[in-house]
Design an enzyme around this catalytic site. Structure first.
Site, PDB file in Angstrom:
ATOM      1  N   LYS A 205       0.854  -1.193   0.000  1.00 24.93           N
ATOM      2  CA  LYS A 205       0.000   0.000   0.000  1.00 24.93           C
ATOM      3  C   LYS A 205       0.889   1.242   0.000  1.00 24.93           C
ATOM      4  CE  LYS A 205      -1.640   2.791   2.940  1.00 24.93           C
ATOM      5  NZ  LYS A 205      -1.511   4.079   2.218  1.00 24.93           N
ATOM      6  N   GLU A 280      11.277   1.445   9.244  1.00 21.59           N
ATOM      7  CA  GLU A 280      12.230   2.502   8.845  1.00 21.59           C
ATOM      8  C   GLU A 280      11.510   3.815   9.130  1.00 21.59           C
ATOM      9  OE1 GLU A 280      15.276   1.739   7.648  1.00 21.59           O
ATOM     10  OE2 GLU A 280      14.787  -0.383   7.760  1.00 21.59           O
ATOM     11  N   CYS A 314      14.351  11.240   5.010  1.00 22.14           N
ATOM     12  CA  CYS A 314      14.447  10.748   6.386  1.00 22.14           C
ATOM     13  C   CYS A 314      15.854  10.937   6.957  1.00 22.14           C
ATOM     14  CB  CYS A 314      14.055   9.284   6.446  1.00 22.14           C
ATOM     15  SG  CYS A 314      14.982   8.276   5.288  1.00 22.14           S
ATOM     16  N   GLU A 412      11.142  16.227  13.989  1.00 20.78           N
ATOM     17  CA  GLU A 412      11.429  16.110  12.560  1.00 20.78           C
ATOM     18  C   GLU A 412      10.526  17.090  11.818  1.00 20.78           C
ATOM     19  OE1 GLU A 412      10.043  12.526  10.527  1.00 20.78           O
ATOM     20  OE2 GLU A 412      12.017  12.359   9.603  1.00 20.78           O
TER      21      GLU A 412
HETATM   22  P1  NAD Z   1       3.358   8.518   7.504  1.00 17.89           P
HETATM   23  O1  NAD Z   1       3.832   7.750   8.670  1.00 17.89           O
HETATM   24  O2  NAD Z   1       2.342   9.574   7.691  1.00 17.89           O
HETATM   25  O3  NAD Z   1       2.738   7.526   6.414  1.00 17.89           O
HETATM   26  C1  NAD Z   1       3.477   6.445   5.896  1.00 17.89           C
HETATM   27  C2  NAD Z   1       2.510   5.397   5.398  1.00 17.89           C
HETATM   28  O4  NAD Z   1       1.764   4.908   6.513  1.00 17.89           O
HETATM   29  C3  NAD Z   1       1.488   5.887   4.391  1.00 17.89           C
HETATM   30  O5  NAD Z   1       1.289   4.890   3.406  1.00 17.89           O
HETATM   31  C4  NAD Z   1       0.225   6.047   5.221  1.00 17.89           C
HETATM   32  O6  NAD Z   1      -0.953   5.891   4.470  1.00 17.89           O
HETATM   33  C5  NAD Z   1       0.376   4.924   6.221  1.00 17.89           C
HETATM   34  N1  NAD Z   1      -0.353   5.078   7.484  1.00 17.89           N
HETATM   35  C6  NAD Z   1      -0.749   6.225   8.093  1.00 17.89           C
HETATM   36  N2  NAD Z   1      -1.398   5.949   9.236  1.00 17.89           N
HETATM   37  C7  NAD Z   1      -1.409   4.591   9.359  1.00 17.89           C
HETATM   38  C8  NAD Z   1      -1.914   3.681  10.328  1.00 17.89           C
HETATM   39  N3  NAD Z   1      -2.559   4.105  11.425  1.00 17.89           N
HETATM   40  N4  NAD Z   1      -1.722   2.358  10.139  1.00 17.89           N
HETATM   41  C9  NAD Z   1      -1.061   1.907   9.055  1.00 17.89           C
HETATM   42  N5  NAD Z   1      -0.578   2.717   8.095  1.00 17.89           N
HETATM   43  C10 NAD Z   1      -0.734   4.043   8.243  1.00 17.89           C
HETATM   44  O7  NAD Z   1       4.675   9.078   6.786  1.00 17.89           O
HETATM   45  P2  NAD Z   1       4.767  10.034   5.531  1.00 17.89           P
HETATM   46  O8  NAD Z   1       4.292  11.382   5.932  1.00 17.89           O
HETATM   47  O9  NAD Z   1       4.143   9.376   4.344  1.00 17.89           O
HETATM   48  O10 NAD Z   1       6.356  10.034   5.288  1.00 17.89           O
HETATM   49  C11 NAD Z   1       7.229  10.821   5.999  1.00 17.89           C
HETATM   50  C12 NAD Z   1       7.832  10.056   7.150  1.00 17.89           C
HETATM   51  O11 NAD Z   1       8.473   8.875   6.666  1.00 17.89           O
HETATM   52  C13 NAD Z   1       8.919  10.826   7.862  1.00 17.89           C
HETATM   53  O12 NAD Z   1       8.783  10.670   9.237  1.00 17.89           O
HETATM   54  C14 NAD Z   1      10.201  10.179   7.364  1.00 17.89           C
HETATM   55  O13 NAD Z   1      11.301  10.332   8.230  1.00 17.89           O
HETATM   56  C15 NAD Z   1       9.776   8.768   7.232  1.00 17.89           C
HETATM   57  N6  NAD Z   1      10.685   8.045   6.321  1.00 17.89           N
HETATM   58  C16 NAD Z   1      11.613   7.179   6.847  1.00 17.89           C
HETATM   59  C17 NAD Z   1      12.513   6.526   6.000  1.00 17.89           C
HETATM   60  C18 NAD Z   1      13.563   5.575   6.553  1.00 17.89           C
HETATM   61  O14 NAD Z   1      14.165   4.821   5.767  1.00 17.89           O
HETATM   62  N7  NAD Z   1      13.820   5.568   7.838  1.00 17.89           N
HETATM   63  C19 NAD Z   1      12.463   6.752   4.625  1.00 17.89           C
HETATM   64  C20 NAD Z   1      11.517   7.636   4.134  1.00 17.89           C
HETATM   65  C21 NAD Z   1      10.619   8.276   4.988  1.00 17.89           C
END
Ligand code: NAD
Length: 509
Positions: A205, A280, A314, A412
């Site tokens: 997803k 991650e 990230c 962040e």
């Molecule tokens: P997010 O956590 O808001 O969403 C990530 C994914 O989780 C999306 O597909 C979203 O639909 C889903 N999601 C949201 N709520 C959920 C729930 N309750 N249950 C299951 N899935 C759910 O993150 P974002 O805003 O899309 O991305 C930015 C974040 O991702 C930042 O915090 C960034 O640091 C992190 N990130 C980490 C890495 C890494 O390798 N460590 C890489 C890229 C991004």
């Protein structure tokens, strides 16, 4: 494949290549989910509009899948895992399919880069490089497919008799992937490639902001010969579809990339069937510049480390600590770069700062930056939204001397915002660098090898860069420490979570 003329217009060849995409009109059109090898709408019939962050305009739509669609995707993945041709595909044939898949991704590089850039706001040049990353993940893990094996053991337990004893490494089963919007394609493939090498099946997803490149990757996988149901992509919101994946009893393992807050929700949801999890998560990575560094290189490296992809990375180096004597020079140098950066459309070849993903994220960046001055920070450059153009843009920003416990230092921001502070005590700088809940990445700038190695040991982060920024390789894992994650992706460590280990004891007499 050359697809654009000198004015940047997409040519006929490209337009024919992708059915629903209109390159010059910047639309991608209506798309369906891909479950069991077939395009399907959401069972409830709802759809979600998807935007171009560079203009704010709608570029297409995808189904708003919910728990019942997750059930269908998991069923398809389960059938493919147990009964379908995938279950009988040899490791060598898995590698062959992955190799064809990599070739196809390469052949569709321009199309995939266009989709990624339009949908996520990533600069077009970077999107092309990300297609290269996707190919490299497939090629690296295709090599692993034929090198998965257990061990034999001359057992010495008190059991009498002769035994043949060994371990089997087997695919763990149906895997659920939930991914973010900042690098949609490469973060999807960093999970898909090791899962396919291991023989697992997948339900992916992508973020509700950026579903298109994942859907196209799944179509290409079918074209490459991946059997139906091995890679299913469903679209929907996190709270509906993502949460249903995390909780689903038919899923053996979840790989999640996203925010630390949602990562904790995934952990809770996964407890129902104790599924395996890799996470991650977020970061607030420190960059330490010592007086003895090549300061010109450091200035350029720090600017790249925070402003690339408008800071929506990230591993962005968002907390800068400079030894006091060099502080003004380094901050002035980075401010000069920030002030000269061209903000603009993601497809324009001279753009250096592209859009923020959404208005919601833009407002979050703005409101966090606004807390800076109240917490002691001076705005050296930037600090504002760009309001004279459509889309969602924020100026590259430097906040100097914030209080150590300011929100801009602890949280962040995920935008082009650098917090810069001087330091005096070399012995104490590792403690300061470690003083957040995150531990994703870090960077050190110094000419003293001893200092670099001492700092590398003391910094609590999954990656340490010395005199460079953003270097990664398929052979080495990225594994967040503290609240930046569980487990690693890439390298051999990225394959292990997709395998289970079974010990077999055969009595020979
Ligand atoms: P997010 O956590 O808001 O969403 C990530 C994914 O989780 C999306 O597909 C979203 O639909 C889903 N999601 C949201 N709520 C959920 C729930 N309750 N249950 C299951 N899935 C759910 O993150 P974002 O805003 O899309 O991305 C930015 C974040 O991702 C930042 O915090 C960034 O640091 C992190 N990130 C980490 C890495 C890494 O390798 N460590 C890489 C890229 C991004």
């Amino acid at each position: 494949m050359k697809s654009r003329d000198n004015e940047g217009n997409f040519g006929e060849e490209m337009i024919k290549a992708a059915k629903t995409i209109d390159f010059n009109e910047r639309t991608i059109g209506e798309h369906l989910m891909l479950i069991g090898g077939r395009p399907v709408p959401a069972q409830a019939g709802a759809t979600m509009a998807i935007r171009d962050p560079g203009t704010g305009k709608t570029i297409g739509s995808v189904p708003r899948g919910t728990a019942e669609d997750v059930d269908a995707a998991v069923d398809a993945a389960h059938r493919a895992f147990t009964d379908g041709p995938w279950a009988r595909t040899s490791a060598a044939d898995r590698a062959r399919i992955m190799s064809r898949y990599a070739d196809l991704v390469e052949q569709h590089a321009e199309e995939l880069a266009f989709i990624e850039s339009l949908n996520s706001g990533m600069l077009h040049g970077m999107a092309l490089r990300m297609v290269g990353e996707v190919v490299s993940y497939l090629r690296y893990y295709e090599g692993w497919a034929t090198k998965i094996h257990g061990v034999t053991s001359e057992i010495s337990s008190p059991a009498t008799g002769e035994f043949h004893a060994y371990t089997l490494k087997q695919p763990i089963g149906v895997c659920g992937f939930v991914t973010p919007w900042n690098f949609p394609m490469s973060i999807a493939m960093i999970k898909i490639a090791p899962a396919l090498a291991a023989g697992c099946t997948c339900v992916l997803k992508p973020s509700e902001e950026t579903p298109f490149s994942s859907l196209r990757l799944a179509e290409l996988a079918l074209e490459a010969g991946l059997p139906e149901g091995v890679l299913n992509v469903m679209t929907g919101y996190g709270i509906e579809a993502g949460a249903a994946i995390a909780a689903h009893p038919g899923i053996a393992k979840v790989a999640f990339t996203g925010s630390t807050m949602v990562g904790k929700e995934i952990v809770k949801a996964a407890a129902g069937n104790l599924k395996r999890i890799t996470l991650e998560l977020g970061g607030k990575s420190p960059v330490v510049v010592f007086d003895d560094a090549d300061l010109d290189a450091a200035i350029q490296g720090v600017a790249t480390g925070i402003f690339v992809r408008s800071g929506q990375v990230c591993v962005a180096g968002s907390r800068l600590y400079v030894q006091r004597k060099s502080f003004d020079k380094v901050v002035e140098g980075i401010a000069a770069i920030a002030g000269s950066m061209k903000i603009g459309d993601q497809f324009a070849s001279d753009t250096q700062i592209g859009p923020i993903i959404s208005d919601k994220q833009l407002q979050r960046v703005k409101s966090l930056v606004e807390t800076g001055p109240g917490d002691g920070a001076e705005i050296v450059t930037g600090g504002r939204m760009v309001s004279d153009r459509p889309g969602f843009f924020f100026e590259p920003t430097i906040l100097a001397n914030p209080n150590p416990d300011a929100r801009v230092v602890r949280e962040e921001i995920f935008g082009p915002v650098l917090c810069a502070s001087p330091f005096d005590d070399i012995e104490d700088i590792a403690r300061i660098a470690n003083s957040t809940e995150y531990g994703l990445a870090s960077a050190i700038w110094s000419r003293d090898a001893g200092k670099i190695h001492r700092m590398a040991k003391r910094i609590d982060a999954g990656v340490v860069w010395a005199n460079c920024a953003f270097v990664t390789d398929t052979s080495l894992p990225i594994a967040g420490h503290k609240q930046s994650g569980w487990g690693g992706e890439l390298g051999r460590e990225g394959l292990d979570p997709y395998l289970s280990t079974k010990s077999v004891f055969v009595k020979l007499d």
